[in-house]
Design an enzyme around this catalytic site. Structure first.
Site, PDB file in Angstrom:
ATOM      1  CD  GLN A 190      -1.162   2.165   2.437  1.00 40.34           C
ATOM      2  OE1 GLN A 190      -0.500   1.212   4.183  1.00 40.34           O
ATOM      3  NE2 GLN A 190      -1.009   2.886   2.427  1.00 40.34           N
ATOM      4  CB  CYS A 191       2.151   3.973  -1.655  1.00 40.68           C
ATOM      5  SG  CYS A 191       1.403   3.327  -3.604  1.00 40.68           S
ATOM      6  N   GLY A 192       0.568   5.277  -1.408  1.00 36.24           N
ATOM      7  CA  GLY A 192      -0.695   7.192  -1.248  1.00 36.24           C
ATOM      8  C   GLY A 192      -1.551   6.651  -2.224  1.00 36.24           C
ATOM      9  N   GLY A 199      -0.841   4.287  -5.528  1.00 32.00           N
ATOM     10  CA  GLY A 199      -0.984   2.687  -5.805  1.00 32.00           C
ATOM     11  C   GLY A 199       0.121   3.246  -6.782  1.00 32.00           C
ATOM     12  CB  ILE A 219      -3.612   5.686   2.369  1.00 28.85           C
ATOM     13  CG1 ILE A 219      -4.327   5.799   3.780  1.00 28.85           C
ATOM     14  CG2 ILE A 219      -3.107   6.737   1.281  1.00 28.85           C
ATOM     15  CD1 ILE A 219      -3.100   5.642   4.840  1.00 28.85           C
TER      16      ILE A 219
END
Length: 114
Positions: free
Chosen positions: A63-65, A67, A92
């Site tokens: 997971q990141c900001g 994708g 997120i």
């Protein structure tokens, strides 16, 4: 899910996380993680990413900001032979848009909210 990497929705990740079926790995930077994060996510920043250091207890979901970085981490880990279940599409940001909770830091006090 060995060998199969998937684009997972926020609802799918939330369900799997709640059932302890996955290990959620946040590949954002420490400052981003400090501001807000998904409960239960572990921080492994992409800038210093070493797939060999990942925990192997459960299938991994990145997971990141948004994708983008999680997709890169998924590719790197997969090439290193690490079992990866997939990544959170939209990161997120999509998680929050789906109305799912995040833990965030109050900039005035430094205390954790949520």
């Amino acid at each position: 899910m060995p060998g199969k990497m998937e684009d997972l929705t926020p609802a799918q990740v939330a369900r799997k996380l709640a059932a302890h079926e996955i290990m959620l790995i946040d590949v954002r930077e420490p400052d981003e993680f400090a501001v807000e994060r998904i409960h239960g996510a572990l921080l492994y920043p992409l800038s210093t990413f070493d797939p060999a250091a990942l925990p192997a207890d459960l299938p991994i979901v990145f997971q990141c900001g948004s994708g983008m970085r999680s997709a890169k981490a998924m590719a790197v880990a997969g090439k290193a032979g690490i079992q990866v279940a997939g990544h959170l599409v939209g990161g997120i940001n999509a998680w929050k848009q789906a109305g799912l909770p995040v833990a965030s830091t109050d900039p005035a006090t430094g205390k954790l909210r949520g």
